[in-house]
Design a protein around this motif. Structure first.
Motif, mmCIF file in Angstrom:
data_model
loop_
_atom_site.group_PDB
_atom_site.id
_atom_site.type_symbol
_atom_site.label_atom_id
_atom_site.label_comp_id
_atom_site.label_asym_id
_atom_site.label_seq_id
_atom_site.Cartn_x
_atom_site.Cartn_y
_atom_site.Cartn_z
ATOM 1 N N VAL A 104 -13.930 -37.898 84.999
ATOM 2 C CA VAL A 104 -14.514 -38.621 86.132
ATOM 3 C C VAL A 104 -14.996 -40.011 85.718
ATOM 4 N N ILE A 136 -21.816 -26.372 87.754
ATOM 5 C CA ILE A 136 -21.933 -27.163 88.983
ATOM 6 C C ILE A 136 -22.690 -26.352 90.048
ATOM 7 N N ASP A 144 -20.808 -31.227 82.632
ATOM 8 C CA ASP A 144 -19.690 -30.721 81.856
ATOM 9 C C ASP A 144 -20.050 -30.907 80.381
ATOM 10 N N PHE A 208 -22.400 -35.721 86.360
ATOM 11 C CA PHE A 208 -21.670 -36.434 87.413
ATOM 12 C C PHE A 208 -22.102 -35.960 88.793
ATOM 13 N N LYS A 210 -21.200 -34.295 92.195
ATOM 14 C CA LYS A 210 -20.176 -33.324 92.580
ATOM 15 C C LYS A 210 -19.205 -33.945 93.569
ATOM 16 N N GLY A 211 -17.962 -33.564 93.459
ATOM 17 C CA GLY A 211 -16.946 -34.118 94.344
ATOM 18 C C GLY A 211 -16.280 -35.328 93.742
ATOM 19 N N SER A 212 -16.779 -35.781 92.564
ATOM 20 C CA SER A 212 -16.125 -36.920 91.913
ATOM 21 C C SER A 212 -14.766 -36.476 91.391
ATOM 22 N N THR A 213 -13.772 -37.319 91.594
ATOM 23 C CA THR A 213 -12.460 -37.042 91.026
ATOM 24 C C THR A 213 -12.251 -37.995 89.850
ATOM 25 N N GLU A 216 -13.647 -41.705 89.026
ATOM 26 C CA GLU A 216 -14.332 -42.093 90.263
ATOM 27 C C GLU A 216 -15.833 -42.296 90.099
ATOM 28 N N ARG B 49 -12.556 -25.513 85.471
ATOM 29 C CA ARG B 49 -12.731 -26.925 85.813
ATOM 30 C C ARG B 49 -13.175 -27.044 87.271
ATOM 31 N N PHE B 52 -12.384 -30.469 92.194
ATOM 32 C CA PHE B 52 -12.111 -31.877 92.496
ATOM 33 C C PHE B 52 -11.295 -32.567 91.400
ATOM 34 N N GLU B 53 -11.335 -31.993 90.219
ATOM 35 C CA GLU B 53 -10.597 -32.633 89.125
ATOM 36 C C GLU B 53 -9.133 -32.200 89.067
ATOM 37 N N ALA B 166 -4.958 -41.387 90.260
ATOM 38 C CA ALA B 166 -5.736 -40.292 90.860
ATOM 39 C C ALA B 166 -6.366 -40.784 92.155
ATOM 40 N N VAL B 169 -7.266 -37.563 97.140
ATOM 41 C CA VAL B 169 -8.365 -36.668 96.784
ATOM 42 C C VAL B 169 -8.515 -35.640 97.892
ATOM 43 N N ARG B 174 -8.655 -42.380 98.483
ATOM 44 C CA ARG B 174 -9.835 -43.153 98.130
ATOM 45 C C ARG B 174 -9.931 -44.496 98.825
ATOM 46 N N ARG B 361 -10.958 -40.923 104.404
ATOM 47 C CA ARG B 361 -11.380 -39.791 103.582
ATOM 48 C C ARG B 361 -12.480 -38.995 104.276
ATOM 49 N N ALA B 364 -16.725 -33.126 102.408
ATOM 50 C CA ALA B 364 -17.350 -31.856 102.756
ATOM 51 C C ALA B 364 -17.616 -31.082 101.477
ATOM 52 N N ASN B 391 -19.316 -22.546 93.878
ATOM 53 C CA ASN B 391 -19.642 -23.922 93.546
ATOM 54 C C ASN B 391 -18.418 -24.825 93.448
ATOM 55 N N LEU B 393 -15.854 -24.177 91.138
ATOM 56 C CA LEU B 393 -15.175 -24.089 89.840
ATOM 57 C C LEU B 393 -13.908 -23.244 90.010
#
Lengths: 238, 476, 164
Positions: A104, A136, A144, A208, A210-213, A216, B49, B52-53, B166, B169, B174, B361, B364, B391, B393
């Motif tokens: 991220v 998270i 992380d 970070f 949350k929701g960050s890609t 970002e 992970r 979102f990643e 990336a 999303v 973005r 975008r 949520a 969460n 993951l």
């Protein structure tokens, strides 16, 4: 306020007594790489990137926790120091799991920046690939541990600026890690005010939003400095 | 005595593979197998992970079609967030996919396959590549390179990076396109159209002349075809639903939802390849062989939805002698036709103000614990399936990659070609190259299909005054 | 693939260099002797990668570790955290396969995975590192242009050595 005079890289520098060599060097426009240092919170000398030579002292000292003294003769850059710094950064990379490409904080990471600064094009140390987790459970933020370099900025910012002291360090050696509360899931820690200062303080992509890609994450480092200045000097606007 | 010829590595494809050709006592071909020899294991190590990643991680599966993974991961994320992507977000995603189909198909045709068509199957293997093409036909090579650059630059204008952007999303994209970016696309469109029209004309000419016989030899057989189609049956690359047709063009199944993919797809494993063998479940393994990708998309759809591409589709079907083209060699033709269709669609897009809209975008939290996303990669239909915890993951991942779905058909194609050309133990280099070309028909992306990184060395030798041609060596 | 993003500069490369081996851009099957420069992409993940890498080193004057996968092992090395290759193989072929589920195994044809994915410089000596995921076309050009003239490129600064 007393002033001391010293030499940094053969330049005469005047600095306020009690200041650190790092402060004095910065005022003189000399850059020393750092990672665990964060303006506005105390220094701990954890990352060892700011190691300097002082004439007459047989060992290297971290500039961030070394006070200036009258007549001090400091050298911040030698081929050997540069080599040590690069080794330090390589060790940080091989100690954790830093996959820049999918992080991220890619493009916005102090560890990545410092790697460029010290000229690291690969790590000469074998990667450890430790098994570390991701938490998270917090509604807004995540950590992380793969990307944590144990700089403890989060610990200090939460304790010294926010006053919540959610963060701490547990374990020793390779097992050391930052923890929330009494090593509980972050989401379960009542003391957390969800202020986000630790996110702004973290030098890597470890803590970070949350929701960050990938790539970002953006931080507001200025906010921390502003808060400290506001309290210390009563400057309430920025 | 029977023996086995191994082609190792198969070249001018993306990824690492081998082909085994089994010769019997008479020196004729009994069977041939296509082996994929790399494997990475994304499905396992993505566990743990944050969801979102996933777009960023899975985009690393592949350097040729990272956009496909980006879109499939983003669409899976949409489902997990339970949001509807704003119209601008969807249009921007579509634009990026069109650009990627252009760049990927162009690479397949100009850089990888056209040396066979233009320099000849039996030409010098040291020259039979994109650099040989640059020497023999610099204008065509340059036009092809620039057409790929067009696709790559559109991707870069949208995602700020040519490979591994990336940008898509969960919830949308973005950022929108800039005014300047849009203008660049407008300015470059006429040249791109010119190039693809030239290439299409050239390939049709070749089909009438030097490549006439290949149609019946390079993978001519019946199979099912699967792809996305729009609700009204128009060619589709991003949304819509899944449809299967048979070789006559009869609809076998229609209106299938990606969420139900496990009802109609399953994957077999053979010990001799890291690439699994997906098949149409109701017909079982291996009878449920189906093909995906450009050929399948053209066979499955009712129309292209843009005037020039529709005219070309009619001609394509005429040449194929029916609703469906059943020769794998027609993939090359289908690819060029699709590039035209993509350019036509971009031409229609460039006046849409939504491309500049920043309302692209939706945000949520985690609202579903499971999601399946699908998109049409250049090579075919791509599925991402994630299970997440409360969460967000990742708990479980399944990926069904476009190339893998052509595995059965690729094996059948190489066997057919080997059986046609190889007799009395005569394994001439040019014959083996034709067998490899059977794989190139499909433009497989093996990095993707086994989620493997191809170790792909590129080697440069500086010119020596007395350079000798290096012999091609095949291991027996 | 990023190499091909050099686009029309490829014509310049072609003036000075022969591409003698590349799964993408050449049909030569065996790695030739006396190669001047080789860009090695990808981490070492299986037995054959390793074998080819040794051969490349032996037959090449100047070996470049090309891209983050070669330089750091990158994303493919994310399986290293699981300890061995077994968990990834099991998930893919046993748990996600149909009733034919089995682990691929054909000695000599399907190479066995190594337990650990490794960056190439852990195994052979490297003459130049070009990190990046992928290295951008300008970075590749800036590194290769001096080599074509027989000079050593300067790998410094954000544009040349940033990871990711």
């Amino acid at each position: 306020m007393s002033v001391v005079t010293l030499k940094i890289n053969d330049i005469d520098v005047a600095a306020e007594a009690g200041k650190t060599v790092l402060d004095a060097a910065r005022e003189a426009g000399i850059r020393i790489p750092t990672l665990c240092h964060l303006d506005g919170v105390s220094d701990v000398g954890a990352c060892r990137l700011c190691l300097i030579e002082i004439k007459g002292i047989p060992k290297l000292l971290p500039a961030c926790v070394t006070e200036v003294a009258e007549g001090m003769d400091v050298t911040t850059h030698t081929p050997q120091l540069d080599e040590y710094r690069r080794m330090t950064v390589e060790m940080l990379f091989s100690e954790g799991n830093h996959v820049c490409a999918v992080c991220v904080a890619n493009e916005n990471c102090e560890l990545q920046d410092v790697a460029i600064e010290v000229g690291m094009d690969h790590s000469r140390f074998t990667y450890r690939f430790p098994e570390r987790g991701v938490d998270i459970s917090h509604p807004q933020f995540g950590i992380d541990h793969n990307r944590c370099i144990l700089c403890t900025r989060c610990v200090r910012v939460c304790d010294e600026i926010e006053g919540a002291h959610v963060w701490d360090v547990a374990g020793r050696g390779a097992a050391a890690k930052v923890i929330t509360g009494l090593n509980q899931p972050w989401g379960d820690v009542d003391a957390c005010t969800a202020c986000g200062k630790c996110v702004d303080a973290c030098p890597t992509g470890s803590i970070f939003r949350k929701g960050s890609t990938a790539s970002e994450l953006d931080r507001d480092r200025g906010k921390l400095e502003f808060l400290v200045k506001a309290r210390e000097e009563n400057q309430w606007t920025r | 005595m029977s023996k086995t010829v191994v082609i190792d590595p198969v070249t001018r494809i993306e990824g690492h593979a081998k082909i085994s050709i089994f010769l019997n006592d008479a020196g004729d071909v009994d069977d041939a197998r296509f082996h994929v020899v790399e494997f990475r294991g994304f499905e396992k190590f993505c566990e743990g992970r944050p969801m979102f990643e996933m777009a960023g991680i899975t985009a690393r599966i592949c350097g040729i079609c990272p956009v496909s993974h980006l879109l499939a991961a983003a669409k899976t994320g949409d489902k997990i967030l339970a949001v509807q992507v704003p119209p601008a977000g969807e249009k921007l995603r579509r634009l990026m996919n069109l650009a990627q189909i252009i760049q990927s198909h162009t690479l397949s045709f100009f850089h990888l396959s056209s040396p066979d068509f233009l320099l000849g199957w039996d030409s010098d293997p040291a020259k039979r590549n994109v650099f040989g093409l640059m020497e023999a036909n610099p204008d065509l090579a340059r036009a092809g390179i620039r057409l790929r650059q067009f696709g790559q630059t559109v991707i870069e204008l949208l995602g700020a990076k040519k490979i591994h952007a990336a940008w898509a999303v969960p919830g949308g994209v973005r950022s929108p396109l800039s005014e300047e970016g849009l203008q660049w696309i407008r300015d470059r469109l006429p040249e791109s159209r010119q190039t693809i029209e030239t290439a299409l004309g050239l390939f049709k000419q070749l089909l009438d002349n030097t490549l006439k016989d290949e149609i019946d030899i390079f993978g001519q057989f019946d199979s099912l075809f699967m792809s996305l189609v729009a609700p009204d049956g128009t060619w589709e690359h991003y949304g819509g639903h899944i449809r299967f047709v048979d070789s006559q063009g009869n609809i076998v199944a229609d209106g299938l939802r990606e969420e139900d993919y496990q009802d109609f797809l399953d994957e077999a494993v053979e010990p001799w390849s890291y690439l699994k063998f997906p098949y149409y479940k109701p017909m079982g393994y291996p009878d449920g062989m189906y093909r995906v990708g450009p050929l399948a998309r053209l066979n499955v759809c009712d129309r292209m939805g843009t005037p020039d591409a529709d005219r070309e589709l009619q001609e394509f079907r005429q040449r194929a002698g029916g609703r469906c083209a059943t020769s794998s060699f027609m993939y090359h033709y289908a690819r060029l036709l699709e590039v035209l269709a993509c350019i036509e669609r971009i031409e229609q897009y460039v006046d849409d103000p939504d491309l500049l809209s920043s309302r692209c975008r939706a945000k949520a939290e985690i609202n579903n614990l499971e999601g399946v996303g699908v998109s049409e990669a250049p090579r075919g239909t791509l599925f991402h399936h994630y299970n997440v915890d409360e969460n967000g993951l990742i708990e479980k991942v399944n990926l069904i990659i476009a190339t893998g779905q052509n595995n059965l058909a690729m094996n059948k194609t190489v066997t057919q070609i080997a059986q046609h050309y190889i007799h009395n133990n005569d394994v001439a280099e040019g014959f083996l190259n034709r067998v490899e070309a059977g794989i190139r028909n499909f433009d497989p992306c093996l990095s993707c299909s086994t989620h493997a990184v191809g170790q792909m060395p590129l080697h440069i030798e500086l010119l020596a005054p007395d350079k000798t041609v290096i012999n091609t060596i095949y291991r027996d | 693939m990023s190499f091909l993003d050099l686009d029309e500069w490829l014509f310049e490369v072609a003036k000075f260099a022969d591409i003698v081996y590349s799964p993408v851009a050449s049909d030569i099957k065996d790695y030739p002797e006396d190669v001047d420069v080789c860009l090695v992409e990808g981490a070492v993940a299986n037995e054959e990668n390793l074998e080819l890498l040794y051969k490349v080193r032996q037959r090449t004057k100047f070996v470049i570790s090309f891209g983050d996968c070669a330089v750091t092992a990158n994303v493919p090395a994310m399986r290293n955290m699981l300890g061995s290759s077994e968990p990834v193989l099991k998930r893919c072929y046993l748990e996600l396969g149909d009733k034919t589920a089995q682990l691929p195994h054909e000695p000599g044809i399907v190479p066995e995975l190594l337990d650990r994915v490794r960056p190439i410089h852990e195994l052979v000596e490297i003459d130049l590192f070009i990190p990046g995921c992928p290295p951008s076309a300008p970075r590749i050009q800036a590194a290769i242009e001096p080599l074509l003239k027989g000079e050593q490129p300067v790998m410094e600064g954000r544009s040349m050595i940033k990871f990711g």
